[in-house]
Design an enzyme around this catalytic site. Structure first.
Site, short mmCIF file in Angstrom:
data_model
loop_
_atom_site.label_atom_id
_atom_site.label_comp_id
_atom_site.label_asym_id
_atom_site.label_seq_id
_atom_site.Cartn_x
_atom_site.Cartn_y
_atom_site.Cartn_z
N CYS A 88 0.86 -1.26 0.05
CA CYS A 88 -0.17 0.18 0.03
C CYS A 88 0.90 1.22 0.03
CB CYS A 88 -0.89 -0.09 1.18
SG CYS A 88 -2.16 -1.46 1.01
N HIS A 146 -8.74 3.46 -2.31
CA HIS A 146 -7.31 2.95 -2.09
C HIS A 146 -6.73 2.26 -3.28
CE1 HIS A 146 -3.70 1.71 -0.27
NE2 HIS A 146 -4.28 0.67 0.54
N CYS A 185 0.14 1.87 6.64
CA CYS A 185 0.45 0.63 6.73
C CYS A 185 0.60 -0.51 5.55
CB CYS A 185 -0.84 -0.11 7.59
SG CYS A 185 -2.52 -0.17 6.98
#
Length: 392
Positions: A91, A348, A378
């Protein structure tokens, strides 16, 4: 040492990763190429002077398998001698691309670098690169027997450890949509978004924000990761993570122009921010989502700053429990945390999210006249990047 500065930062609109999503008909290379083309054009930059294009992308399979930054650069009609490479720190991939770009400039090995990211989750679904295989290997499975868990289960473990209730998670999620809607309605995203041409027309704004989201509506959603086996293994979990208090799967691209301060001055370009500190660190891979806490602490220590010295915090909303645990552990001011909403509302798009967050943070600092911003997100495997920037 050369001083790296941010000259520009832009992103595409965020689109739902569904067959009818606004960007679903756009190949990821074509999506990113439009963002790169506009970044170069709006800064009147000679593209032949770019030393490297560092691209974050997580699912490097199918249409994203061919070094997407390189292909997007060429698709935009830009000089073939400019190289590119692809970064996968899950991510945080494009946030890591920013770090590598800035570090190359600090080292003096490069002078102008574009960091970027792309993820078309409608066309290349999350997990595509696994091909149904277990990536762990026997030795890793043995070390963490009876086994690591998926991110959603980790989100529920985090919620349990920090005492976060389902109602609190849903309230946070509703607030994310409310804040994003307020920013969108007030033109807060207008300067950071560049339009994307699609077969159906030009897309100019995020389609992921649900202005009517309420705690009451979210309360009706089912917890998605509960199972008898996991409940027996983790009796402390109350199974509170839902599709409504987790990030949306999204299509999107983002890009940032980074160069040495001296080169920016030479080209007559105004630096908009400088880098104060970077960090990347690992944490418990079972809890997986907690590394933004130590990453933040380490970045602050490197900068010789306290959290209260920072006016804007961007902590990626992979799940509501992530920024909430971060806030609770560090006793952070909730008004400064994701003030324009986060991934629960905006989505996202994995490889693009790092620069998407930093782009939003930079524009918010400029609009508010504030000075410092801190970002952390994270990453799978229990990792996190952290970046502190100073608006100039």
């Amino acid at each position: 040492m050369n001083i790296p500065v941010i000259v520009d930062a832009i992103r595409s609109p965020m689109a739902r990763a569904k067959p009818d999503g606004a960007l679903a008909e756009v190949h990821p290379v074509d999506l990113l190429s439009q963002v790169l083309e506009q970044l170069v054009a709006r800064n009147r930059l000679d593209p032949g002077t770019v030393d490297d294009v560092i691209c974050g992308c997580v699912s490097q399979a199918g249409e994203q398998a061919g070094t997407p930054g390189r292909l997007a650069w060429l698709a935009a009609g830009l000089p073939a001698h400019v190289p590119s490479t692809t970064i996968d720190r899950k991510c945080g991939s494009s946030q890591q691309a920013v770090h590598f770009a800035a570090q190359a400039i600090m080292a003096g090995s490069q002078d102008i670098v574009i960091a970027c990211g792309v993820e078309s989750m409608s066309r290349v679904p999350m997990g595509s690169s696994r091909m149904g295989k277990n990536p762990n290997g026997a030795r890793l499975d043995a070390r963490y027997a009876p086994g690591l868990v998926g991110q959603g289960v980790s989100a529920d473990l985090v919620a349990a450890k920090w005492g976060l209730s389902r109602t609190e998670l849903d309230a946070y999620a509703a607030r994310s949509h409310q804040r994003a809607h307020a920013a969108q309605s007030g033109g807060g995203f207008a300067r950071e978004i560049v339009g994307i041409d699609t077969p159906a027309g030009r897309v100019l704004q995020d389609e992921t924000i649900r202005a009517g989201t309420t705690v009451e509506k979210l309360a009706g959603l089912k917890a998605v990761f509960e199972s008898e086996e996991l409940s027996a293994r983790f009796p402390q979990i109350r199974w509170a993570t839902t599709a409504g208090n987790a990030s949306q799967m999204t299509d999107g691209a983002s890009a940032m122009l980074i160069m040495s301060e001296a080169r920016a001055q030479q080209l007559g370009l105004r630096p908009r921010a400088r880098f104060v500190a970077f960090d990347v660190v690992g944490d418990d891979p079972l809890y997986m989502l907690t590394a933004p806490i130590p990453a933040t602490q380490r970045a602050l220590a490197k900068a010789k700053m306290q959290l209260d010295d920072i006016q804007h915090y961007e902590i990626n909303e992979a799940f509501a429990s992530v920024p909430m645990a971060w806030q609770k552990e560090l006793k952070a001011d909730g008004e400064r945390l994701n003030p324009r909403g986060g991934a629960i509302a905006l989505g996202h798009p994995l490889g693009a999210s790092g620069i998407r967050l930093m782009t939003t943070m930079l524009h918010a600092l400029e609009d508010s006249g504030q000075r410092y911003g801190l970002q952390s997100m994270c990453e799978a495997g229990g990792m996190a990047n952290a970046t502190i920037i100073e608006r100039l």
